[in-house]
Structure formats: C-alpha cells, structure tokens
Design an enzyme around this catalytic site. Structure first.
Site, PDB file in Angstrom:
ATOM      1  N   SER A 305       0.840  -1.198   0.000  1.00 24.83           N
ATOM      2  CA  SER A 305       0.000   0.000   0.000  1.00 24.83           C
ATOM      3  C   SER A 305       0.871   1.242   0.000  1.00 24.83           C
ATOM      4  O   SER A 305       1.996   1.225   0.518  1.00 24.83           O
ATOM      5  CB  SER A 305      -0.872   0.025   1.251  1.00 24.83           C
ATOM      6  OG  SER A 305      -0.072   0.241   2.401  1.00 24.83           O
ATOM      7  N   ASP A 306       0.347   2.308  -0.558  1.00 28.53           N
ATOM      8  CA  ASP A 306       0.947   3.602  -0.274  1.00 28.53           C
ATOM      9  C   ASP A 306       0.717   3.858   1.223  1.00 28.53           C
ATOM     10  O   ASP A 306      -0.110   3.198   1.862  1.00 28.53           O
ATOM     11  CB  ASP A 306       0.306   4.701  -1.126  1.00 28.53           C
ATOM     12  CG  ASP A 306       1.228   5.914  -1.258  1.00 28.53           C
ATOM     13  OD1 ASP A 306       2.124   6.089  -0.394  1.00 28.53           O
ATOM     14  OD2 ASP A 306       1.047   6.702  -2.214  1.00 28.53           O
TER      15      ASP A 306
END
Ligand SMILES: *[C@@H]1O[C@H](CO)[C@@H](O)[C@H](O)[C@H]1NC(C)=O
Ligand SMILES: *[C@@H]1O[C@H](CO)[C@@H](O)[C@H](O)[C@H]1NC(C)=O
Ligand SMILES: *[C@@H]1O[C@H](CO)[C@@H](O)[C@H](O)[C@H]1NC(C)=O
Ligand SMILES: *[C@@H]1O[C@H](CO)[C@@H](O)[C@H](O)[C@H]1NC(C)=O
Ligand SMILES: *[C@@H]1O[C@H](CO)[C@@H](O)[C@H](O)[C@H]1NC(C)=O
Ligand SMILES: *[C@@H]1O[C@H](CO)[C@@H](O)[C@H](O)[C@H]1NC(C)=O
Ligand SMILES: *[C@@H]1O[C@H](CO)[C@@H](O)[C@H](O)[C@H]1NC(C)=O
Ligand SMILES: *[C@@H]1O[C@H](CO)[C@@H](O)[C@H](O)[C@H]1NC(C)=O
Ligand SMILES: *[C@@H]1O[C@H](CO)[C@@H](O)[C@H](O)[C@H]1NC(C)=O
Ligand SMILES: *[C@@H]1O[C@H](CO)[C@@H](O)[C@H](O)[C@H]1NC(C)=O
Ligand SMILES: *[C@@H]1O[C@H](CO)[C@@H](O)[C@H](O)[C@H]1NC(C)=O
Ligand SMILES: *[C@@H]1O[C@H](CO)[C@@H](O)[C@H](O)[C@H]1NC(C)=O
Length: 819
Positions: A305-306
């Site tokens: 994920s960011d």
C-alpha cells in the site's frame, strides 16, 4: 508516498479504523470486527462508475519468467514461519527506514528496509542527489536512465535499503497542474514505459528491489485521501478520496501501459495508490490488482500500500494487496494509532478461517521471491544507523522493536557519482529557443545573473520550509533529498567567468527586480553581453499547482530584465510545464528548461551555456500558449456533501497531453518531443527494414502469461528504418522519433499521433547513420474492449518520423492486416 517533513492533510488519518471497505470487493463483511466498516455505495451517484467489478480469488504466483528457483527458496522459507511471523511480514513496523519489515533472528532474516526515493537516498547523509525523474525522461536516453538508476541503487544498497520506493509511472501528467510530475517521467505512456523499464533494470541489476508506483491514475493530489471530521480524534469520515473514473481502453492504452513495462522488467513490487479507481480504493480494487495486475499482466511480485492507503483488512487481502505500509503501531502526525488492519488482526483472521492460509503464504512468497532472486539473503549491507534519526516517518522514539545496527555508520556512499550527475544534468536540459546566436556563450566580457533561482538556498539545501531563495534541484515530499553538496548556477558561472576574466554582477531578489522604484538599468557598464535569468516553479507532493506561471513573479522578472538587456537568456528549474509568455519578447534570445537537475545543477547548466555540451534533451510534455489551452482539469472541489462525491472523470479518454492538442489542432508554443541543438539534423527515407509479415494475425496467439502479460505482445512485428544526418557544424546527439497514425478502422477517440519509437544517436558534424524502430505487437494494437485483448486494426497505418510530435520529416504507409 507520504511527506517526510510536513503534515499535508488527511493521509495521516487514513488508517483510522472507521474507514470502510467497498461492498463490491467480495466476502468482506465480518460484522462487529475490524474488517467490518462497510458502508453502502449510492450507485445513483456513482453510476456507471459505482465500483470496479469483483475479481476473486487473488491469483497465486507461479514464478514464471525466471523466478522459478527463487520461488522454491521462498517456499522453503515460508514453511519455517509461524502464522504470527507471516502476518507481521505483511505488516510494516516503525523503525529506521521509511518502511520496515521486522527481522526474524532465528532464521537469520534481517528484515526489509524500504526507502525513499526515486532521486536519492532520502535519509542518506553522504549520499548523492541525482537528476529528478522528469529530467531523466527529458534526456530521451535509455543508457542515461539505466546508469542513473543503477548508481542510485548502489547508494541505497550501501546504506542498507532492500527496496527503493520508485520509480513513478503515475502520475503520468494527465494535467500539468499535478505537482508530482517531476517524480514521474513523461506525459506519454510509451516514453514513461521505456523510462520505467530502464530504471527498474538499473535498480534491480544493482541488487535492490524496485517498486512501481502509484497504481493507478494517481493524477491529482487534491483529495487523494479521505477527509475526516476534526472531532473524535478525527476518526469520522467526511468524504472519501477522489475516484479516477477511467474506461477500459484508456486504462490499458494510457495509464496501465507503463506499468505493463514495469511488470515485464520483473519489478519486485507495486504500490497501490491513495485514490480510488472507478469508485473502489486502489488497494482493495480486486479488478485492478487481481484481474489486471496479477492476472492479465502476470505480475509475480507483491503489492504494497501507499502509506496509509489501506482501508480494510480482509477486503484488501482478498483483493490482492500483499503488504500494508507503514503498518502497525505508527505515529500518525500528532497522535498514535495502535491499530493495523493487518498484523494481529490478520493472524486472527487466519486462525478463524476468514482468510485462507494459502493466500497468506502467497503474500509472503511474493515478498520473499524477489529477495532471493536478487540474492539479498547473501552479504547484504546492514542498515546504516545514521538513517534512523533522519527518518521523519517513524523517528527513533516511535520504535517498538529493538533495532540492532551493525557496520559503520554515516557511510559515504557517493563514489564518483557527481561526474555522472553533472553529465546527466546537461544531457537533460532542454533548449527551447536560441536566436541571434545567443548560445553557446563565447567568453562574454560582462555577465548579469538575475533571479531568485540562481543562488544558494538561504534556509539550507534540504527539506526547507521556504523555497524563495536558491536554485531548485529537487523538491519536497517522499521524493525529497538531502543534499551533501549543491553546485549553484551563481557559483558555477562565477567560477567559469573568473577563468575567462569576465565581469559578473548578480541580482537575486525577485521582489526587488519587480518593484517599480528601481532605477534601471541596474548594471554598469550599461550594456551586458548577456543576462542569465534563473527562474523556477516550486511543485511538490501533497498540493497541486494552481498556476503554470513561474513562481515568485518569475514572468515579471523575465520581462523586467529583458526590457533592459537585449541578450536575455531564461533558464527555468521547474517540476513540469510552465507557460512562457516571455518567449515572445524580442530581447529573450534563448530559453532553457532544466527541471530539477540534482546536486550538479550549476555545473551542468554552465556546460550547456558555454557549449561544452551540445544540448540534446526534448520536452516530455507540451508547453501551451495559455494555461486555458490544457484539457483534463483537476477536480479541485465538489459541490455536495456525499461521502463518495469526489469524482474525477477521465472523459478525455486517450486525449492526454499532446494527443489532445493534436486531435483538436491547437497550436502550442513548444510541442512534446521538441528541443533544439547547437547543430542541425535531418531525417529522410523512412522505410521498412523487411517487408510486412504476411502471416500476422489481428489478435495475438494465446500463450502462457509471463511478467508483462502475453509474451506475443512484446514481439517485434515490424521494423522501420530511416537515415539521420548532422547537417550543421557541431557534433551532437539527435533524437529521432517515430509516431503512429492508426488506420481509420480503429475505434473513435484514437489520437492522430502516438509515440511508438525513439532513439538517441551521436552524430559528428557532417555524418549520417541509419536508425531503426522496432515495433512490437502492442505498439500497433489498440485495446479491444469486447475481445479483451490487443488488436491490430485492419487498414493502412501511417508512420511518421522526425524530431518532435509535430516535426515530421518522413512518412511511410503500410497495411499490416488486410480487411
Ligand atoms: C443516492 O443519490 C441520489 C442522487 O443524489 C439521491 O436522490 C438518493 O436519495 C441517494 N440514495 C441514498 C440511499 O442515499
Ligand atoms: C471502470 O468503469 C468503466 C466504465 O464502466 C469500465 O469500462 C472499466 O472497465 C472499469 N475499470 C475498472 C478497473 O473497474
Ligand atoms: C493457491 O494455491 C493453493 C495451494 O497452495 C491452493 O489451495 C489455492 O486454491 C490456490 N489459489 C488460487 C487462487 O489458485
Ligand atoms: C544462521 O546463521 C548462523 C551463523 O552463520 C548459522 O550457524 C545458522 O545455521 C543460520 N541459521 C539458519 C536458519 O540459516
Ligand atoms: C482521543 O484519543 C485520546 C488519546 O488516545 C483518548 O484518550 C480519547 O479517549 C480519544 N477520544 C475520542 C473521542 O475518541
Ligand atoms: C485490529 O484492528 C483494530 C481496528 O483497526 C485495531 O483497533 C486493533 O488495534 C487491531 N489489532 C491489532 C493487533 O493491530
Ligand atoms: C475472524 O477474525 C477476524 C479478525 O479478528 C474477525 O474480524 C472476524 O470477525 C472473525 N471471524 C469469525 C467468523 O470469527
Ligand atoms: C528583497 O527585496 C525586497 C524589496 O526590496 C525586500 O523587502 C526584501 O527584504 C528583500 N529580500 C532579501 C532576502 O533581501
Ligand atoms: C531590448 O533591450 C534594449 C537594451 O539593450 C532596450 O533598449 C530595448 O528597449 C529592449 N527592447 C524591448 C522590446 O524591451
Ligand atoms: C545588443 O546591443 C548591442 C549594442 O548596444 C549590440 O552590439 C549587440 O549585438 C546586441 N546584442 C544582441 C544579442 O542583439
Ligand atoms: C491566450 O489567452 C488570452 C486570453 O484568453 C487570449 O487573448 C490570447 O489570444 C491567447 N493566446 C493564444 C496564443 O492563444
Ligand atoms: C454541506 O454541509 C454543510 C454543513 O451541514 C452545509 O452547510 C452545506 O450547505 C452543505 N453543502 C451542500 C452543497 O450540500
């Protein structure tokens, strides 16, 4: 990626437990528990983009395409792990690096260190600052891109980074107002795809994992994350992150295209983005991650994920996300959050059967296969203790684990990279205007330097709060850099002038230069031989641009100087496009766009100004006459209060960047692919190298998927060649470019010209040579939404070769598929 040094809005809060999962993402309802924040989607508002269709289950990796042996090692490793260890391997922890995976000492596994970023070791003292990615793209030089990435990765490795959080394939630059275009490459999928591939190869050949980000269509910063009410510890959702709504063909032919190159280059990991895609959060969009990325493109690595882009546990895992970052127990801005959708919750979900162990095993194998493939288990340098205190994401007082540091600290990892950076800085400087033989300079006796971008930064070279004074050679956010040294234009020009015995006067205050009280001319004696005006645009993560003008009244400074100096040369340091009204001023004899050129920016511009280097860079985007000429404006506001109301409609389809200007015959100041040289080139005789293949089928043969998808898409189906000559009197690099005009049978919305080949060739004055353009099947196909495949259309193609997207010197028509 988050900002290291500033609090830019709601990303800080986006891991808060009230975030909801998309109902469309499959079996995600677990009432009353951590994964159960399900809110109904109002499909009336969202139609037809209510959500992406579900695609379940998440495909297992196969190791196809060269990772078979590494996968075996990863399998053995996974077999030795407890379920808790597996869960925490998929979950970040505060620690010395921007992202940290915990060590497992009993297995001699030292953990994973994930570091920013694409231009430098962000937390690296005694490290280099390379040219920014947009500069590298402007070089149109494959070797430069590879060398830059490899040297960058060597520095990262020596500091102990296993993973570099880059390169950036999105934002692509749908709108020039996007403030992260300098972290990415070009407003064109083909050029960006080449840049992704070369950069990933350079990074991974140095033994470091690359990370293709941000998947996908992260084309604006505004509302990239949800907003929260400023009450109850800001855990009440006000509005969800913006949704990029994109049709299937555009997704394939524009935004996914460079990521396909990344996957083909065997990129170790991909980062799912903050924004939603078609209404579903990128990190729990199973259609994006399972169907397209892992299925269609055969991606074998892991999806992380960011930072804070995870909004669910089970939904994200089932949708194909493999690692959450920054993970658990993280300091979020002003306060702590002790939760993670993964970590302990993931362990419990396995134990009670909500998530299959085989899915978790696949997550860990995806994480560990690139590690073994790159040999990171063998003699990998330890994390340099000095990176920890420079880490703003999880500073040492947030660490829960007792991180051990071995080896020398404050390692000097720079080697002789500054020579390369200087060369790259010159090779990526675009000469836009050059009249009355203004450049190169010939020992000017009297030089004026003007503008607030010429001198040293007044608040230190790194992570500054105020960017008014000093040359911009990088910017802020996760792509920011810590300069160990910075060559400024002021210093470099002075050094050169001293050798020539020239007079130098400098005027660095833009406010002063634009006040009316000033008595012009400022300089004495009154007629300088040249006025070098350094101006800039500050663009950085978290806040989109609101103007394409030069900042700090740069256009007015240009006008003011030019009205008193008949040989005014403008140099810009910007993260992307600027409008340049001063280009029409008769006293502005030359313009150079240098972008953010890294630590040797001053020396590099001197090399170009004085002709030690013949400029060869080309614009990786369009410079329009007026700001209003650009299409695809950002969604900067919504006028309703609904949770899901932030929608960005990519209705322009394929008409991104020059494709739009060409389709609508809008004249531009400087077109995509344009850039001058101190010499003159010609191109002629575009013709096939061999005749068109007679047995070409419209659709590719179905073959087992490898990284990049069907390998048939990457096979050369047609090769053209042309003769390029240097007809001037200076040696230099030419950048011949090939554009395709698809047959009229291609579905509507196909742009008139699309880049499909380029080369960068050295040509001594008076010499000529043949350049070849190899066209792969994908290059001559469009995405057929019905067949769900790449189709070569019937009818006549026109191939156009020349020196920009609007400067064609030769054409060739050919039919590849007969009706
Ligand atoms: C969905 O949105 C429409 C249009 O704004 C509105 O009329 C309708 O009441 C909404 N439905 C729900 C269930 O909120
Ligand atoms: C997004 O929605 C459009 C329009 O319905 C559709 O063509 C496209 O395939 C969708 N893409 C994804 C990833 O959901
Ligand atoms: C993944 O592999 C496991 C066996 O290791 C199998 O049980 C599972 O069904 C596979 N999943 C998919 C999506 O093929
Ligand atoms: C860990 O390293 C030590 C020392 O090199 C070695 O003796 C041991 O066998 C290793 N353990 C594993 C599980 O590889
Ligand atoms: C806000 O957070 C603080 C510190 O964690 C906690 O003591 C307090 O109860 C929280 N308030 C609400 C309304 O959740
Ligand atoms: C599980 O998730 C909930 C909600 O996010 C959180 O409060 C809790 O701390 C998490 N548990 C662990 C062990 O991370
Ligand atoms: C299994 O555990 C997860 C994580 O704690 C929880 O969300 C879920 O409700 C549990 N399911 C069952 C059936 O107990
Ligand atoms: C720049 O000039 C303005 C106007 O004269 C002045 O107010 C300002 O203090 C100057 N800035 C610096 C850093 O000298
Ligand atoms: C160009 O510069 C000269 C001074 O060298 C000045 O006299 C003239 O007015 C300038 N031209 C314009 C259009 O500003
Ligand atoms: C500027 O003006 C001077 C005369 O004042 C002239 O000698 C010189 O050639 C001019 N420069 C340019 C670039 O036109
Ligand atoms: C730019 O926009 C202005 C104002 O809309 C207009 O007057 C001018 O003609 C435009 N210039 C060009 C070159 O299109
Ligand atoms: C949004 O909500 C606020 C506060 O309830 C209200 O003042 C405002 O009028 C609403 N705006 C719209 C467009 O409904």
């Amino acid at each position: 990626m988050i900002l290291a040094n500033a609090l830019f809005g709601a990303w800080l809060l986006s891991a808060a437990p009230t975030a909801m999962a998309d109902t469309c993402q499959g079996p995600i309802d677990h009432p009353g528990e951590a994964f159960s924040y399900v809110q109904p989607i109002n499909t009336t508002i969202l139609s037809p983009y209510g959500h992406s269709p579900a695609s379940l289950p998440s495909p297992n990796m196969t190791g196809n395409g060269g990772w078979e042996l590494a996968l075996l090692k990863a399998k053995q490793f996974v077999n030795t792990l407890t379920v808790e260890e597996k869960s925490w391997m998929a979950t970040g922890q505060p620690g010395p690096c921007v992202g940290n995976v915990l060590p497992i000492p009993r297995l001699n596994f030292s953990g994973l260190c994930l570091q920013n970023g694409p231009q430098c070791v962000q937390q690296g003292d005694y490290s280099s600052v390379f040219v920014s990615s947009v500069s590298a793209a402007a070089s149109w030089d494959r070797q430069l891109l590879y060398d830059r990435a490899r040297a960058l990765a060597e520095e990262h490795k020596a500091k102990g980074s296993h993973v570099i959080l880059g390169p950036v394939g999105g934002p692509l630059g749908r709108s020039p107002y996007n403030s992260r275009t300098w972290e990415g490459f070009a407003a064109d999928p083909y050029l960006t795809g080449v840049c992704m591939e070369e950069t990933i190869n350079g990074i991974q050949d140095a033994g470091v994992q690359a990370n293709a980000k941000h998947l996908i269509a992260n084309e604006q910063e505004t509302q990239r994350n949800p907003t929260f009410a400023p009450d109850a510890n800001e855990t009440t959702y006000i509005q969800d992150s913006v949704s990029s709504n994109i049709d299937d063909r555009t997704l394939h032919e524009i935004y996914m295209w460079p990521f396909a190159n990344a996957v083909r280059a065997k990129v170790a990991s991909a980062m799912c983005a903050y924004n939603r895609l078609n209404g579903s959060h990128s990190c729990q969009n199973s259609y994006l991650l399972n169907h397209i990325l892992k299925g269609e493109l055969g991606f074998q690595g892991y999806v992380m994920s960011d930072w804070g882009a995870t909004h669910s546990g089970v939904a994200s895992i089932d949708s194909g996300m493999d690692m959450t970052m920054p993970g658990g127990f993280t300091l979020y801005g002003a306060f702590w959050t002790d939760g993670s959708y993964f970590g302990g919750n993931l362990t419990r979900a396995i134990q009670n059967g909500t998530i299959e162990m085989s899915r978790l095993d696949d997550m860990i194998m995806r994480i560990m296969t690139p590690y073994f493939w790159l040999g990171q288990e063998k003699n990998f340098p330890s994390v340099d203790a000095s990176v920890g205190p420079l880490n703003y994401d999880s500073p040492p007082d947030t660490w829960l684990y007792d991180w051990k540091f071995t080896g020398q600290s404050n390692r000097d990892v720079r080697s002789d990279h500054n020579d390369m950076i200087r060369e790259h800085g010159a090779a990526s400087t675009v000469l836009l205007k050059n009249e009355r033989n203004a450049l190169p300079l010939r020992k000017p006796g009297n030089i004026v330097i003007a503008g607030n971008d010429a001198g040293p930064p007044m608040q230190g070279p790194s992570l500054r709060a105020d960017f008014e004074y000093g040359v911009l050679a990088g910017s802020i956010g996760s792509g920011s850099c810590r300069f160990s040294h910075l060559s400024t234009p002021l210093e470099a020009i002075n050094a050169r002038a001293r050798k020539d015995g020239s007079l130098v006067q400098s005027f660095l205050n833009n406010t002063l230069l634009t006040t009316t009280e000033l008595t012009w001319p400022l300089w004495n004696p009154q007629q300088p031989d040249v006025c070098l005006v350094f101006l800039k645009s500050f663009t950085g993560e978290g806040e989109d641009r609101t103007s394409l003008e030069l900042d700090w009244d740069g256009n007015a400074v240009a006008e003011a100087v030019a009205s008193h100096c008949n040989n005014t040369v403008i140099i810009t340091n910007s993260g992307g496009a600027n409008v340049m009204p001063f280009a029409d001023h008769p006293n502005v004899t030359a313009i150079l766009a240098q972008h953010y050129a890294g630590e040797e920016t001053g020396n590099a511009i001197v090399d170009v100004l004085y002709g030690d280097v013949n400029p060869s860079a080309k614009l990786p985007y369009v410079i329009a006459y007026n700001e209003s000429d650009y299409n695809a404006p950002l969604t900067t506001a919504v006028y309703s209060n609904g949770t899901y109301d932030w929608q960005s409609w990519f209705d322009e389809g394929l008409e991104v960047g020059y494709r739009y200007f060409d389709a609508h015959n809008i004249s531009v100041r400087y077109e995509f692919g344009f850039g001058l040289s101190y010499t003159t080139f010609n191109l002629k005789d575009l013709k096939p190298k061999c005749s068109a293949p007679s047995k070409l089928t419209a659709l590719p043969a179905k073959r087992p998927t490898e990284p990049g998808g069907n390998p048939a898409l990457w096979e050369t189906v047609y090769t053209l060649e042309a003769e390029v000559s240097n007809i001037g009197d200076v040696d230099g690099f030419a950048v011949p470019q090939l554009y395709v005009e698809f047959p009229s049978s291609t579905p509507t919305g196909t742009p008139p010209s699309q880049l499909r080949g380029f080369d960068k060739v050295w040509l001594p004055a008076g010499k000529k040579r043949t350049v070849t353009f190899e066209l792969m099947r994908r290059d001559v196909s469009h995405w057929d939404v019905t067949a769900q495949d790449w189709r070569i259309p019937v009818g006549s193609f026109t191939f156009k070769a020349g020196f920009s997207s609007r400067d064609f010197r030769a054409k060739y028509d050919v039919t590849l598929i007969k009706a």
